[in-house]
Design an enzyme around this catalytic site. Structure first.
Site, PDB file in Angstrom:
ATOM      1  N   CYS A 134      23.789  30.966  -1.959  1.00 17.36           N
ATOM      2  CA  CYS A 134      23.975  29.718  -2.743  1.00 17.36           C
ATOM      3  C   CYS A 134      22.463  29.276  -3.096  1.00 17.36           C
ATOM      4  O   CYS A 134      22.523  28.270  -3.961  1.00 17.36           O
ATOM      5  CB  CYS A 134      24.336  28.849  -1.432  1.00 17.36           C
ATOM      6  SG  CYS A 134      26.019  29.275  -0.980  1.00 17.36           S
ATOM      7  N   HIS A 148      23.230  21.817  -4.075  1.00 13.66           N
ATOM      8  CA  HIS A 148      24.207  22.918  -4.166  1.00 13.66           C
ATOM      9  C   HIS A 148      25.543  22.427  -3.646  1.00 13.66           C
ATOM     10  O   HIS A 148      25.719  21.681  -2.777  1.00 13.66           O
ATOM     11  CB  HIS A 148      23.546  24.050  -3.517  1.00 13.66           C
ATOM     12  CG  HIS A 148      24.763  24.856  -2.862  1.00 13.66           C
ATOM     13  ND1 HIS A 148      25.581  25.645  -3.996  1.00 13.66           N
ATOM     14  CD2 HIS A 148      25.084  25.470  -1.685  1.00 13.66           C
ATOM     15  CE1 HIS A 148      26.543  26.208  -3.428  1.00 13.66           C
ATOM     16  NE2 HIS A 148      26.267  26.030  -2.097  1.00 13.66           N
ATOM     17  N   ASN A 162      33.002  25.464  -4.315  1.00 14.77           N
ATOM     18  CA  ASN A 162      31.631  26.046  -4.133  1.00 14.77           C
ATOM     19  C   ASN A 162      31.588  27.424  -5.039  1.00 14.77           C
ATOM     20  O   ASN A 162      32.182  28.164  -4.832  1.00 14.77           O
ATOM     21  CB  ASN A 162      31.379  26.254  -2.462  1.00 14.77           C
ATOM     22  CG  ASN A 162      29.933  26.887  -2.273  1.00 14.77           C
ATOM     23  OD1 ASN A 162      29.274  27.408  -3.094  1.00 14.77           O
ATOM     24  ND2 ASN A 162      29.598  26.559  -0.909  1.00 14.77           N
TER      25      ASN A 162
HETATM   26  N1  COA Z   1      43.338  24.805   6.268  1.00 14.31           N
HETATM   27  C1  COA Z   1      43.823  24.433   7.265  1.00 14.31           C
HETATM   28  N2  COA Z   1      43.309  24.325   8.634  1.00 14.31           N
HETATM   29  C2  COA Z   1      42.070  25.029   8.612  1.00 14.31           C
HETATM   30  C3  COA Z   1      41.380  25.592   7.368  1.00 14.31           C
HETATM   31  C4  COA Z   1      42.247  25.572   6.363  1.00 14.31           C
HETATM   32  N3  COA Z   1      41.771  26.179   4.874  1.00 14.31           N
HETATM   33  N4  COA Z   1      40.485  26.402   7.539  1.00 14.31           N
HETATM   34  C5  COA Z   1      40.431  26.237   8.946  1.00 14.31           C
HETATM   35  N5  COA Z   1      41.384  25.392   9.579  1.00 14.31           N
HETATM   36  C6  COA Z   1      41.326  25.087  10.834  1.00 14.31           C
HETATM   37  C7  COA Z   1      40.978  26.070  11.940  1.00 14.31           C
HETATM   38  O1  COA Z   1      41.653  27.049  12.125  1.00 14.31           O
HETATM   39  C8  COA Z   1      40.664  25.136  13.046  1.00 14.31           C
HETATM   40  O2  COA Z   1      41.918  25.100  13.729  1.00 14.31           O
HETATM   41  P1  COA Z   1      42.076  25.100  15.271  1.00 14.31           P
HETATM   42  O3  COA Z   1      41.400  23.727  15.551  1.00 14.31           O
HETATM   43  O4  COA Z   1      43.601  24.911  15.714  1.00 14.31           O
HETATM   44  O5  COA Z   1      41.428  26.044  15.922  1.00 14.31           O
HETATM   45  C9  COA Z   1      40.562  23.680  12.476  1.00 14.31           C
HETATM   46  O6  COA Z   1      41.046  23.826  11.182  1.00 14.31           O
HETATM   47  C10 COA Z   1      39.035  23.275  12.571  1.00 14.31           C
HETATM   48  O7  COA Z   1      38.118  24.277  12.118  1.00 14.31           O
HETATM   49  P2  COA Z   1      36.985  24.056  12.107  1.00 14.31           P
HETATM   50  O8  COA Z   1      36.360  25.378  11.473  1.00 14.31           O
HETATM   51  O9  COA Z   1      35.974  23.723  13.328  1.00 14.31           O
HETATM   52  O10 COA Z   1      36.887  22.902  10.879  1.00 14.31           O
HETATM   53  P3  COA Z   1      35.480  22.108  10.243  1.00 14.31           P
HETATM   54  O11 COA Z   1      35.766  20.747  10.346  1.00 14.31           O
HETATM   55  O12 COA Z   1      34.279  22.653  10.639  1.00 14.31           O
HETATM   56  O13 COA Z   1      35.746  22.409   8.656  1.00 14.31           O
HETATM   57  C11 COA Z   1      34.532  23.699   7.244  1.00 14.31           C
HETATM   58  C12 COA Z   1      35.477  23.723   8.301  1.00 14.31           C
HETATM   59  C13 COA Z   1      34.456  25.364   6.780  1.00 14.31           C
HETATM   60  C14 COA Z   1      35.202  23.116   6.151  1.00 14.31           C
HETATM   61  C15 COA Z   1      33.361  23.349   7.503  1.00 14.31           C
HETATM   62  O14 COA Z   1      32.842  23.678   8.608  1.00 14.31           O
HETATM   63  C16 COA Z   1      32.267  23.432   6.509  1.00 14.31           C
HETATM   64  O15 COA Z   1      32.345  23.036   5.199  1.00 14.31           O
HETATM   65  N6  COA Z   1      31.137  24.248   6.857  1.00 14.31           N
HETATM   66  C17 COA Z   1      29.965  24.457   5.808  1.00 14.31           C
HETATM   67  C18 COA Z   1      30.447  25.573   5.172  1.00 14.31           C
HETATM   68  C19 COA Z   1      29.666  25.758   3.917  1.00 14.31           C
HETATM   69  O16 COA Z   1      29.065  24.814   3.221  1.00 14.31           O
HETATM   70  N7  COA Z   1      29.690  26.921   3.474  1.00 14.31           N
HETATM   71  C20 COA Z   1      28.933  27.379   2.264  1.00 14.31           C
HETATM   72  C21 COA Z   1      27.635  27.437   2.781  1.00 14.31           C
HETATM   73  S1  COA Z   1      26.609  27.033   1.246  1.00 14.31           S
END
Ligand code: COA
Length: 347
Positions: free
Chosen positions: A114, A274, A304
């Site tokens: 990224c 980003h 992204n």
């Molecule tokens: N659809 C529905 N549910 C989903 C899902 C999706 N696409 N992806 C994950 N879940 C679920 C998980 O399984 C979890 O379920 P559970 O509570 O039953 O275990 C729940 O949603 C919460 O997951 P979690 O990973 O804690 O959610 P979050 O609020 O942290 O959101 C991201 C997940 C990935 C959106 C978030 O962590 C994020 O954006 N992080 C940064 C990622 C990023 O920027 N990456 C690029 C780097 S440059």
């Protein structure tokens, strides 16, 4: 003092729009979940008949070259940033050299995910400032859609990423009121495995089972049927851990760039973060007390796009007239590695 300026900018995104609703046919997810957690409404996926990371990069590059008012033959160096190259090797840089029928110039590939475009820009900036090159083509391009796990198992990663490309032509300028003022690059490899694609690779770890690794036939240690059966050929992401680090490092590296040049957040005309997650960008905006007019986001439309996200957002903002000559523009990125970076420039 010699500086580099962005003389031309271009972007390319595939025609194929994939909405959050479209993804529900492959995995258990919803438009509501994706929008609420990431801000993403839709993304683009490359077509399946030959559109690659390189071909998208080439389309963006053609526009950047034309807008720079030069011919492709005048390009004297290529820097290409991607995590989704056409081939494991060689990198995309040489494929651009071939596609654009350029002279036998140098082509460098950058692997900083990224942060890749900002790293690439910084590398190109040094070559311009030393006077070594006069027209450097810097490209960020990604084709994520061919390497994601579209089952429910991979939904936390798959819904976030999209395909596209952005490119700039960097040229020298003597104008004290124009060009890249500084770039700032960082890394912390302690968290390398938190956001990573482990395979194919040469790491001596058969998914944490070293005994199995030792027993595996030589060639299978790199990429085996078992790895594919276990979905070890897809990227892994600990989303919450990435989020926590990103919201600290983004503001830090932006402040670093401002301090280095005697500016305050209020002086920024446009911040191009980003496009990792809209919630991250909004958090950064709040921390730096920036207005909505000072920050450009388009993750809603493209998801992204990793190394392509900064040049795509920069290009779109410029095309919409949101960047004018003399504006103070800050580019900032954070991602896998972890790596993070910023660039402060006068347009
Ligand atoms: N659809 C529905 N549910 C989903 C899902 C999706 N696409 N992806 C994950 N879940 C679920 C998980 O399984 C979890 O379920 P559970 O509570 O039953 O275990 C729940 O949603 C919460 O997951 P979690 O990973 O804690 O959610 P979050 O609020 O942290 O959101 C991201 C997940 C990935 C959106 C978030 O962590 C994020 O954006 N992080 C940064 C990622 C990023 O920027 N990456 C690029 C780097 S440059």
């Amino acid at each position: 003092m010699l500086r580099s300026k962005i003389a031309g900018i271009g972007m390319y995104v595939p025609k194929n729009i994939v909405t959050n609703q479209d993804l529900t046919q492959y995995m258990d997810t919803s438009d509501e979940w994706i929008q609420e957690r990431t801000g993403i409404k839709q993304r683009r996926y490359a077509d399946r008949t030959g559109e690659t990371t390189t071909t998208m990069g080439v389309e963006a590059a053609k526009i950047a070259i034309e807008r720079a008012g030069i011919t492709a033959q005048e390009i004297d160096f290529i820097v290409f940033a991607t995590l989704s190259p056409d081939y494991y090797f060689p990198g995309c840089g040489v494929l651009v050299q071939r596609a654009l029928k350029l002279k036998e110039i140098g082509a460098l590939d950058i692997r900083n995910q990224c942060s890749g475009f900002v790293y690439a820009l910084s590398v190109a900036d040094q070559f311009i400032k030393t006077g070594m090159y006069k027209n450097i083509l810097v490209i960020g391009s990604e084709k994520h859609s061919f390497g994601l796990d579209f089952s429910t198992r991979g939904r936390n990663v798959a819904v976030i990423f999209g395909d596209g490309a952005g490119a700039v032509v960097l040229q020298p300028t003597q104008d004290p009121n124009q060009g890249i003022l500084s770039t700032h690059l960082h890394s912390d490899g302690e968290s390398a495995e938190i956001l990573a694609m482990y395979n194919p690779g040469t790491h001596a770890n058969h998914w944490g089972n070293y005994a199995a690794f030792k027993e595996a036939p030589l060639g299978d240690q790199f990429m085996s049927h078992e790895m594919i059966d276990n979905a070890q050929n897809f990227p892994f992401m600990d989303g919450p851990a990435v989020f926590k680090k990103a919201v600290v490092k983004f503001p830090e590296v932006i402040q670093e760039a401002l301090r280095a040049n005697g500016y305050q957040p209020g002086d920024i005309n446009l911040l191009i973060p980003h496009q990792a997650n809209l919630r991250i960008a909004q958090f950064v905006q709040q921390q730096l007390k920036l207005s909505d007019q000072q920050v450009y986001n388009n993750i809603q439309q493209y998801g992204n796009t990793t190394a392509a996200s900064v040049p795509i957002a920069l290009c779109e903002a410029w095309e919409k007239g949101k960047i004018k000559k003399g504006d103070l523009v800050c580019l900032a990125a954070f991602g896998s590695g972890f790596t993070w970076a910023s660039a402060l420039l006068k347009w």
